[in-house]
Design a protein around this motif. Structure first.
Motif, PDB file in Angstrom:
ATOM      1  N   GLU A   1       0.799  -1.214   0.000  1.00 18.94           N
ATOM      2  CA  GLU A   1       0.000   0.000   0.000  1.00 18.94           C
ATOM      3  C   GLU A   1       0.833   1.266   0.000  1.00 18.94           C
ATOM      4  O   GLU A   1       0.543   2.217  -0.701  1.00 18.94           O
ATOM      5  CB  GLU A   1      -0.960  -0.007   1.194  1.00 18.94           C
ATOM      6  CG  GLU A   1      -2.002  -1.103   1.106  1.00 18.94           C
ATOM      7  CD  GLU A   1      -2.629  -1.187  -0.283  1.00 18.94           C
ATOM      8  OE1 GLU A   1      -2.935  -0.133  -0.877  1.00 18.94           O
ATOM      9  OE2 GLU A   1      -2.797  -2.298  -0.801  1.00 18.94           O
TER      10      GLU A   1
ATOM     11  N   ASN B   1      -1.348 -13.304  -5.848  1.00 19.25           N
ATOM     12  CA  ASN B   1      -2.024 -13.125  -7.141  1.00 19.25           C
ATOM     13  C   ASN B   1      -2.765 -11.798  -7.164  1.00 19.25           C
ATOM     14  O   ASN B   1      -3.654 -11.561  -6.360  1.00 19.25           O
ATOM     15  CB  ASN B   1      -3.017 -14.266  -7.384  1.00 19.25           C
ATOM     16  CG  ASN B   1      -2.330 -15.608  -7.435  1.00 19.25           C
ATOM     17  OD1 ASN B   1      -2.223 -16.303  -6.431  1.00 19.25           O
ATOM     18  ND2 ASN B   1      -1.836 -15.963  -8.593  1.00 19.25           N
ATOM     19  N   VAL B   2      -2.362 -10.930  -8.070  1.00 17.56           N
ATOM     20  CA  VAL B   2      -3.057  -9.647  -8.234  1.00 17.56           C
ATOM     21  C   VAL B   2      -3.518  -9.558  -9.684  1.00 17.56           C
ATOM     22  O   VAL B   2      -2.766  -9.169 -10.567  1.00 17.56           O
ATOM     23  CB  VAL B   2      -2.142  -8.459  -7.883  1.00 17.56           C
ATOM     24  CG1 VAL B   2      -2.913  -7.150  -7.974  1.00 17.56           C
ATOM     25  CG2 VAL B   2      -1.568  -8.618  -6.486  1.00 17.56           C
ATOM     26  N   ASP B   3      -4.745  -9.972  -9.915  1.00 13.32           N
ATOM     27  CA  ASP B   3      -5.264 -10.065 -11.276  1.00 13.32           C
ATOM     28  C   ASP B   3      -5.821  -8.718 -11.715  1.00 13.32           C
ATOM     29  O   ASP B   3      -6.160  -7.882 -10.892  1.00 13.32           O
ATOM     30  CB  ASP B   3      -6.375 -11.126 -11.281  1.00 13.32           C
ATOM     31  CG  ASP B   3      -6.913 -11.378 -12.665  1.00 13.32           C
ATOM     32  OD1 ASP B   3      -6.122 -11.398 -13.626  1.00 13.32           O
ATOM     33  OD2 ASP B   3      -8.140 -11.553 -12.809  1.00 13.32           O
ATOM     34  N   GLY B   4      -5.934  -8.517 -13.021  1.00 14.47           N
ATOM     35  CA  GLY B   4      -6.622  -7.334 -13.529  1.00 14.47           C
ATOM     36  C   GLY B   4      -5.857  -6.633 -14.636  1.00 14.47           C
ATOM     37  O   GLY B   4      -4.630  -6.582 -14.640  1.00 14.47           O
ATOM     38  N   GLY B   5      -6.624  -6.101 -15.584  1.00 11.79           N
ATOM     39  CA  GLY B   5      -6.043  -5.318 -16.672  1.00 11.79           C
ATOM     40  C   GLY B   5      -4.975  -6.066 -17.435  1.00 11.79           C
ATOM     41  O   GLY B   5      -3.941  -5.502 -17.767  1.00 11.79           O
ATOM     42  N   ASN B   6      -5.211  -7.345 -17.721  1.00 10.86           N
ATOM     43  CA  ASN B   6      -4.266  -8.195 -18.437  1.00 10.86           C
ATOM     44  C   ASN B   6      -2.869  -8.106 -17.831  1.00 10.86           C
ATOM     45  O   ASN B   6      -1.866  -8.004 -18.541  1.00 10.86           O
ATOM     46  CB  ASN B   6      -4.234  -7.821 -19.925  1.00 10.86           C
ATOM     47  CG  ASN B   6      -3.493  -8.863 -20.744  1.00 10.86           C
ATOM     48  OD1 ASN B   6      -3.432 -10.037 -20.357  1.00 10.86           O
ATOM     49  ND2 ASN B   6      -2.904  -8.463 -21.854  1.00 10.86           N
TER      50      ASN B   6
ATOM     51  N   VAL C   1      -2.418  -4.411 -13.457  1.00 15.26           N
ATOM     52  CA  VAL C   1      -2.665  -4.006 -12.072  1.00 15.26           C
ATOM     53  C   VAL C   1      -1.556  -4.518 -11.150  1.00 15.26           C
ATOM     54  O   VAL C   1      -0.990  -3.773 -10.346  1.00 15.26           O
ATOM     55  CB  VAL C   1      -4.051  -4.501 -11.598  1.00 15.26           C
ATOM     56  CG1 VAL C   1      -4.258  -4.162 -10.131  1.00 15.26           C
ATOM     57  CG2 VAL C   1      -5.153  -3.870 -12.435  1.00 15.26           C
TER      58      VAL C   1
ATOM     59  N   ILE D   1       1.799  -2.668 -11.763  1.00 16.20           N
ATOM     60  CA  ILE D   1       1.876  -1.339 -11.158  1.00 16.20           C
ATOM     61  C   ILE D   1       2.140  -1.455  -9.662  1.00 16.20           C
ATOM     62  O   ILE D   1       2.925  -0.708  -9.094  1.00 16.20           O
ATOM     63  CB  ILE D   1       0.585  -0.550 -11.455  1.00 16.20           C
ATOM     64  CG1 ILE D   1       0.594  -0.169 -12.938  1.00 16.20           C
ATOM     65  CG2 ILE D   1       0.465   0.682 -10.574  1.00 16.20           C
ATOM     66  CD1 ILE D   1      -0.660   0.457 -13.438  1.00 16.20           C
TER      67      ILE D   1
ATOM     68  N   VAL E   1      -2.765  -0.231 -22.788  1.00 19.82           N
ATOM     69  CA  VAL E   1      -3.355  -0.530 -21.478  1.00 19.82           C
ATOM     70  C   VAL E   1      -2.519   0.147 -20.394  1.00 19.82           C
ATOM     71  O   VAL E   1      -3.037   0.642 -19.402  1.00 19.82           O
ATOM     72  CB  VAL E   1      -3.419  -2.055 -21.249  1.00 19.82           C
ATOM     73  CG1 VAL E   1      -3.946  -2.358 -19.856  1.00 19.82           C
ATOM     74  CG2 VAL E   1      -4.284  -2.709 -22.301  1.00 19.82           C
TER      75      VAL E   1
END
Lengths: 341, 503
Positions: free
Chosen positions: A32, A89-94, A97, A100, A127
């Motif tokens: 964070e 696991n941080v999924d998202g936006g191919n 995410v 970043i 993207v």
């Protein structure tokens, strides 16, 4: 009996809550707070990993190929580095995410990203606005060069030539499955450009969905890594026409390369590890060496062969960077093609 | 077949696997029962652990978690009107009114027994017909999926409650919110405002928790401000006998259960739709064919039977394409697939030949797991019902915390927590203007499915709409959708006419 049951449930609940607490306590400071404090160690001796947990972010859901490769690597690296490794696991936006999240993490060597060529593709299709240059790239663990082109065994195409010829004679009739902006879409467009064939490139979902579509002959041909289609190749439902690699694979030596058939197309995907920018170079070197060690283990080779039918292929930091640079340039040059224009 | 069962039995009838089944079911029920935690999350959490077990033991644990997790959702749905998982949305509709009438234990009993029946029904179908059904499932391409999705959307009417118009508003808003993020065909960003977090869209779980759990907490809190004391629902634990309902009531439900079970299996088999839609669809169908549709939503066991039979039946259904084609139907089966791949087993056409031990171990786990679930929940029934005695001012804040933790756990990011709060506010606003939330969920789940398959279909046909009408399976569902629409509109017309006459 009743009391015992209640007690049991309470205990389990409690343990879950506790587990949740420790987990989040580990994550929050790194995940964070994006403060980029320069933590490169000034003392001469490297005190890393010092038994502390290393977090590897996989920017996709658990259970996919990227997740598998990261976890398999982690399993062997833990022993070499002498520190626990957790996969988050941080999924998202191919995959963007998770990327970043790592890009903005503290560069202390305890957070890393496990990703592949899609990071470059994400930049090209817009993207994200960054690629590997936003990270300190560590090394490549696996190079999947098992991309094959296959058809249903019931189809009339026996060779790649048959398929290309038909696609030339019947423009827009042969259904080639891929998602726009995806890697196999790019391969399809390259094939068209090279041969003058004209496919109807259709979206038929992910790897498993495309297998079903090819099985039901709703699509005519499909490009994917060998491992994805393996069960159907073994059962005789699919016929492999060619593999898009430099030389034949030792795992399926009967399949000719597209190159030897006269179609010079190479397709591959590198799975690499990257740290946030500013990470101590000695950490990167240490991890890269550990990855090299893993790639030489026969048990490791067996694991990845069984699951995805690929061979270990290690590339050091410099080679990985050079590979990513050239791949990014290749994609950027072909931007219009990739975007389906 | 018997021989195969013997191989499977040999593989799992050992102390380790049996205890894993029981542990899996118990933990699954807990994850299902707590709003915010779900079956998917239970599997995600335990997936890494299974890598260190041997393949069979690992998969046994995952399957048990799956069964427990889907069934556990009924507990919070019935007791607090907050669905524990997307699979138990429809369980709330009649489950909670039953609880409000003081018949909570009965609703729980019905839910538990029919969860069991649903699982067993689908397991039988899976064992005897899996490869054959898989061959039918692959006949469903883009055209067929589009039509099935459209047909499913017509069930919005059944979920609308008093006002059809408000139901439709809710449903279409669901479709609209589902478009946020990268579109799944051309990666075009929609309504993301340049925000990368938005690019992956809203996840169903935070949306569901927000709409149902957070809004419920807000409403209760608001009521508490005005009332001196929040009413605690009375429940007489001593009078619970068995599962709390009679044999006669059980047999009255046989057709409902059969139809709901078949709907669950059918929806489960079609990859990408899943238990979240099955329960809502079954509820709609059972309500439509009921002799007393007006009683639905007031607390009758028919509604609970429809929802709970179908969502558990979807488990066996979802395993059909997973095992025989290697296609995961939803997020939970995707985890299962990951678990299998990790162990070097790739499900597909040769699965039933090469991995007989694994396949039959899964079948037996489902059977043993169902019985374990039945017994655990039977004894747990009194514990669950006793939860009602906890004053809401203590219970709901606890649930709130789990909702936030659960939302974060979906993807390890704060964005999902904000999503929960946003949809909590939307749910609260819906409640104020009496817009029902269930059609929203249906629209949210089905909308994207309909869009992607419409676009895929048009890519296949190079722009022609004709195949949607001429492909037989597709045409069948379109006609069915049309009939439901006509029937609904006619019913609404009659209702309004009689309302005018009576004035």
């Amino acid at each position: 009996m009743k009391k015992l049951t209640i007690l049991l449930i309470v205990l389990i609940l409690l343990s879950i809550v506790l587990a949740g607490c420790t987990n989040s306590a580990q994550k929050t400071p790194e995940a964070e707070k994006a403060e980029k404090a320069p933590t490169a160690e000034t003392s001469d001796e490297l005190k890393w990993p010092d038994g502390k947990t290393i977090q590897i972010v996989v920017p996709f859901k658990a259970g996919g190929d990227t997740d598998f490769h990261a976890r398999t690597y982690a399993k062997y690296m833990e022993k070499i580095l002498g520190a626990p490794i957790v996969i988050v696991n941080v999924d998202g936006g191919n995959g963007s995410v998770g990327s970043i999240q790592v890009r903005d993490a503290k560069p202390d060597g305890y957070t890393a990203l496990f990703f592949h060529d899609s990071m470059l593709m994400n930049k090209v299709v817009g993207v994200t606005d960054f690629a590997h240059e936003a990270f300190d790239v560590c090394a490549t663990g696996i190079m999947d060069n098992s991309y094959i082109i296959a058809v249903n065994s019931k189809s009339k195409y026996k060779t790649l030539d048959d398929l290309i010829k038909d696609a030339k004679e019947n423009p827009g009739k042969i259904k080639y499955a891929s998602s726009v902006g995806g890697y196999t879409y790019y391969v399809g467009r390259k094939l068209e450009e090279l041969t003058g064939a004209d496919f109807n490139i259709v979206d038929a979902g992910g790897g498993a969905d495309r297998n079903a579509a090819l099985l039901a002959q709703k699509i005519d041909t499909n490009v994917n890594p060998y491992g994805v289609m393996k069960p159907y190749i073994d059962s005789g439902d699919f016929r492999v026409l060619a593999v898009f690699s430099e030389k034949r694979s030792s795992l399926f030596p009967d399949v000719p390369t597209a190159k030897e058939l006269g179609y010079d197309i190479i397709a591959h995907r590198a799975y690499f590890l990257a740290f946030p920018k500013g990470t101590d170079q000695r950490i990167i070197e240490k991890v890269a060496n550990a990855m090299e060690e893993v790639s030489k283990k026969p048990e490791y080779a067996e694991d990845i062969k069984k699951a995805y039918c690929v061979e270990p292929a290690y590339m050091n930091t410099a080679d990985t960077k050079a590979y990513l640079d050239s791949a990014l340039k290749e994609f950027e040059d072909a931007k219009d093609m990739i975007l389906g224009k | 077949m018997l021989e195969s069962f013997a191989i499977g039995a040999q593989a799992i009838l050992n102390p380790l696997c049996i205890s894993l089944i029981i542990i899996g079911i118990v933990i699954g029920i807990i994850f299902g029962a707590i709003p915010g935690l779900s079956a998917t999350m239970a599997l995600a959490l335990f997936l890494p652990i299974t890598y260190s077990l041997d393949p069979i033991a690992g998969v046994v644990l995952l399957v048990s978690l799956y069964i427990g997790g889907i069934s556990g959702g009924l507990i919070s749905a019935i007791l607090t009107r907050i669905p524990g998982t997307p699979s138990s949305v429809a369980t709330c509709f009649d489950g909670y009114p039953l609880t409000a009438k003081g018949e909570g234990p009965k609703a729980l009993g019905v839910g538990i027994v029919f969860s069991f029946i649903g699982t067993i029904m689908s397991t039988v179908v899976l064992i005897f017909m899996a490869p054959w059904l898989a061959r039918i499932a692959i006949k469903f391409g883009a055209y067929e999926y589009f039509s099935v999705a459209l047909f499913s959307l017509t069930m919005m009417a059944g979920l609308s409650g008093k006002s059809l118009v408000k139901g439709l508003i809710s449903g279409f808003l669901g479709c609209v919110f589902a478009t946020v993020g990268m579109d799944s065909i051309a990666s075009v960003q929609r309504y993301t405002f340049g925000n990368v977090q938005m690019a992956s869209g809203f996840n169903i779980l935070p949306v569901l928790i927000g709409l149902f759990a957070i809004s419920e907490i807000l409403i209760t809190a608001e009521k508490a401000k005005h009332a001196q004391q929040i009413e605690t629902i009375k429940v007489d634990l001593k009078s619970i006998r068995g599962f709390g309902f009679s044999l006669k009531e059980f047999f009255e439900q046989k057709w409902n259960a059969l139809i709901s079970g078949l709907i669950g299996i059918g929806i489960g088999i079609l990859p990408g739709i899943g238990g979240g839609v099955a329960n809502v669809l079954a509820y709609g169908v059972i309500k439509n064919r009921s002799k007393y549709p007006e009683k639905f939503g007031t607390g009758i066991i028919d509604g609970v039977v429809a929802s709970e039979t179908s969502n558990n039946a979807a488990i066996g259904g979802a395993l059909v394409p997973l095992l025989s084609l290697g296609i995961p139907g939803d997020t939970v089966t995707a985890m299962l697939l990951g678990g299998l791949t990790m162990q070097g087993i790739s499900p597909g056409p040769l699965m039933f030949k090469e991995h007989v031990d694994m396949v039959y171990a899964i079948f037996l786990t489902m059977i043993i797991g169902s019985f374990a679930m039945l017994f655990i929940e039977f004894y747990g029934l009194r514990v669950f019902a006793a939860m009602l005695k906890i004053p809401k001012q203590f219970l709901l804040p606890g649930i709130f915390i789990f909702c936030v933790i659960g939302a974060f756990g979906v993807n390890n990011r704060m964005f999902d927590v904000w999503t929960v709060l946003l949809f909590g506010a939307i749910g609260y606003a819906f409640n104020k203007v009496e817009i029902p939330a269930p059609p929203f969920i249906l629209g949210f789940l089905i909308g994207p499915l309909m869009e992607i398959n419409l676009r895929r279909g048009l890519m296949f046909s190079q722009g022609s709409f004709l195949p949607f009408l001429t492909e037989p399976i597709s045409a069948l569902f379109l006609i069915a959708a049309l009939l439901v629409i006509v029937y609904t509109v006619y019913g609404e017309y009659k209702k309004q006419k009689s309302a005018i006459v009576s004035k």
